[in-house]
Design a protein around this motif. Structure first.
Motif, short mmCIF file in Angstrom:
data_model
loop_
_atom_site.label_atom_id
_atom_site.label_comp_id
_atom_site.label_asym_id
_atom_site.label_seq_id
_atom_site.Cartn_x
_atom_site.Cartn_y
_atom_site.Cartn_z
N TRP A 18 18.62 6.55 -6.39
CA TRP A 18 19.01 7.64 -5.49
C TRP A 18 18.18 8.90 -5.77
N ARG A 19 17.93 9.13 -7.02
CA ARG A 19 17.21 10.35 -7.42
C ARG A 19 15.71 10.24 -7.19
N ILE A 20 15.13 9.08 -7.42
CA ILE A 20 13.68 8.94 -7.45
C ILE A 20 13.09 8.43 -6.14
N LEU A 21 13.73 7.46 -5.51
CA LEU A 21 13.09 6.76 -4.40
C LEU A 21 12.95 7.57 -3.11
N PRO A 22 13.95 8.32 -2.65
CA PRO A 22 13.77 9.02 -1.36
C PRO A 22 12.55 9.94 -1.34
N PRO A 23 12.37 10.84 -2.32
CA PRO A 23 11.14 11.65 -2.26
C PRO A 23 9.88 10.82 -2.47
N TYR A 24 9.98 9.77 -3.27
CA TYR A 24 8.81 8.91 -3.47
C TYR A 24 8.39 8.24 -2.17
N TRP A 25 9.36 7.70 -1.43
CA TRP A 25 9.02 7.05 -0.16
C TRP A 25 8.49 8.05 0.86
N VAL A 59 3.23 -3.30 -1.59
CA VAL A 59 3.24 -3.14 -3.05
C VAL A 59 3.81 -1.79 -3.46
N TYR A 60 3.32 -0.73 -2.84
CA TYR A 60 3.79 0.60 -3.23
C TYR A 60 5.18 0.90 -2.68
N GLY A 61 5.51 0.34 -1.54
CA GLY A 61 6.85 0.54 -1.00
C GLY A 61 7.92 -0.07 -1.88
N LEU A 62 7.63 -1.20 -2.52
CA LEU A 62 8.56 -1.86 -3.42
C LEU A 62 8.37 -1.41 -4.87
N LEU A 72 5.88 -1.82 -6.92
CA LEU A 72 5.38 -2.92 -7.72
C LEU A 72 3.92 -2.72 -8.13
N GLN A 73 3.46 -1.48 -8.09
CA GLN A 73 2.05 -1.23 -8.34
C GLN A 73 1.61 -1.49 -9.76
N ASP A 74 2.55 -1.58 -10.70
CA ASP A 74 2.14 -1.93 -12.06
C ASP A 74 1.98 -3.44 -12.22
N MET A 75 2.45 -4.20 -11.25
CA MET A 75 2.37 -5.66 -11.32
C MET A 75 1.29 -6.23 -10.40
N PHE A 76 1.06 -5.57 -9.27
CA PHE A 76 0.12 -6.10 -8.28
C PHE A 76 -0.86 -5.00 -7.87
N THR A 77 -2.07 -5.41 -7.56
CA THR A 77 -3.12 -4.48 -7.17
C THR A 77 -3.22 -4.40 -5.66
N ALA A 78 -3.36 -3.18 -5.16
CA ALA A 78 -3.58 -2.93 -3.74
C ALA A 78 -4.30 -1.59 -3.62
N PRO A 79 -5.04 -1.38 -2.53
CA PRO A 79 -5.66 -0.07 -2.33
C PRO A 79 -4.60 1.03 -2.40
N THR A 80 -4.79 1.96 -3.30
CA THR A 80 -3.73 2.93 -3.51
C THR A 80 -3.74 4.02 -2.45
N PRO A 81 -2.59 4.42 -1.96
CA PRO A 81 -2.52 5.57 -1.06
C PRO A 81 -2.49 6.89 -1.82
N ILE A 86 4.49 5.91 -11.40
CA ILE A 86 5.86 5.75 -10.92
C ILE A 86 6.30 4.30 -11.09
N GLY A 87 5.36 3.37 -10.89
CA GLY A 87 5.67 1.96 -11.13
C GLY A 87 5.99 1.69 -12.59
N VAL A 88 5.26 2.33 -13.50
CA VAL A 88 5.53 2.18 -14.93
C VAL A 88 6.93 2.69 -15.25
N GLU A 89 7.23 3.86 -14.73
CA GLU A 89 8.54 4.45 -15.01
C GLU A 89 9.67 3.58 -14.46
#
Length: 418
Positions: free
Chosen positions: A119-126, A155-158, A160-169, A176-179
């Protein structure tokens, strides 16, 4: 850590913290006064750290060649953005562990903890992800792999960027994926802390990292874009252990933790100064572990009110205000900086130091003002309220209630509680 620009952006920032109004449990079951005053400085630390991240990116993008120092020597202090990763993780572990430490190292439940984190992290992240995708697609690509695509959204919406590679936005989002992965490990680390103690918790995760490093063929394992969470888990655990100082007996709390931090940091700072950025970037795997104790102790010092001049600085209105928007600043500053460096600056100034100063003077205030607006819309409502119903009720109160009864602009009680 790869030296490619995409993988050298520091982070993470989680904007997390203990309930500043939570009462401290006493052995007799009574509750003492809220401990807000002794923890206010942590928000100021977040704000200054986020500001450093912005300056690091201004330098990184305006003076290319990282990790080689292509700027003047007096700007070398802006070369070590990776250390912001370590500091934010130590601070995150510390902040999240304060409330459990007050309750015998227990939480209200794993499910509740994870829901609150989401609740705290995802809305501003998205929201920042949507903004970054638009900027990356139509203004300036944030990745040398090209503009973001459908895989980037997935990848970034879920997260999962620490697990899978994709062109980063957004090059700052990797952290954030690590955290997010460390949030999943937090209840287990808390269990180890409760059952076996702080030393066992920190030693356990650190030994795994040290063994992997010592068994690598070179100075340390080559770090790429993914699977950084295991390497950085020890610094998060160090912060968790440090939270115990907040609830320790007075004789422990009154120790000169800021001087201990200075002594612990001195050899690391000296080594980095002597060897320079190229060597340091190549040895971040070990530098992270070496600097974490000093960071833990300075955070503990601030949390217990020392050194007084630093605490006074961190609790000034500007520092606290910067701390309030620091998560938003971390999330959205990079598209601003990249746009200034690659689209605006070339039209007005020459490359090199002129571009750097132009970027700082333009991108820094624009990033802060944009983060303030972004936070009011996408972050602060989720800090002040714990549910959609609470948020709707607050919105109705603002529309219909008298001014004296409207919600305060600052975060409410427990807005950042674990």
């Amino acid at each position: 850590m790869s030296t490619r620009p995409e993988s050298s952006h520091p982070g993470p920032y989680a904007g997390d913290g203990p309930d500043p109004h939570a009462a401290v449990p006493r052995p007799d079951g009574a509750a003492e006064a809220p401990a807000r005053g002794q923890l206010l400085g942590l928000d100021g630390l977040r704000g200054l750290a986020a500001l450093y991240v912005v300056l690091f990116h201004c330098r990184l993008l305006a003076l290319p060649g990282f990790p080689h120092d292509s700027g003047p020597r007096w700007l070398s202090w802006l070369m070590y953005g990776r250390l912001a990763v370590v500091f934010f993780l130590v601070l995150s572990g510390f902040s999240l562990a304060v409330s459990p430490a007050r309750a015998g190292w227990r939480t209200a439940g794993t499910g509740r903890f994870l829901r609150r984190r989401a609740w705290r992290i995802l809305p501003p992240y998205w929201a920042a992800l949507a903004l970054s995708l638009a900027v990356g697609r139509f203004v300036v690509a944030a990745s040398h792999h090209g503009p973001p695509d459908g895989r980037s959204v997935l990848v970034y919406g879920l997260v999962l960027q620490d697990m899978f590679t994709a062109p980063t936005p957004n090059g700052a989002f990797w952290s954030i994926g690590v955290e997010a992965e460390l949030y999943l490990a937090f209840p287990l680390l808390l269990l180890v802390r409760r059952r076996l103690g702080a030393v066992a918790m920190v030693t356990g995760v650190t030994l795994l990292v040290a063994v992997r490093g010592l068994s690598a063929g070179a100075a340390g394992p080559a770090e790429g874009m993914n699977w950084l969470t295991p390497d950085l888990a020890p610094v998060f655990a160090a912060g968790m252990a440090g939270a115990g100082i907040v609830v320790a007996p007075d004789r422990i709390r009154r120790l000169p933790w800021h001087w201990f931090a200075a002594l612990a940091a001195a050899p690391v700072v000296l080594l980095v100064a002597v060897e320079g950025p190229v060597w340091t970037v190549g040895h971040f795997y070990w530098i992270d572990l070496a600097v974490a104790p000093a960071m833990t102790m300075i955070i503990a010092a601030v949390a217990t009110g020392r050194p007084a001049p630093l605490v006074r600085l961190l609790t000034t209105r500007p520092a606290r205000g910067l701390g309030d928007i620091s998560y938003s600043l971390y999330l959205i500053h990079l598209p601003v900086v990249m746009t200034v460096v690659r689209r605006v600056a070339p039209r007005f100034v020459a490359p090199g130091m002129p571009a750097f100063w132009f970027t700082v003077l333009l991108a820094l205030p624009v990033s802060v003002l944009s983060a303030w607006l972004f936070a009011r819309i996408f972050e602060l409502p989720f800090k002040r309220n714990r549910s959609w119903s609470s948020m709707r009720a607050a919105a109705r109160a603002r529309r219909t209630g008298p001014a004296s009864e409207r919600p305060r602009l600052g975060p409410g009680p427990g807005a950042d509680a674990a």
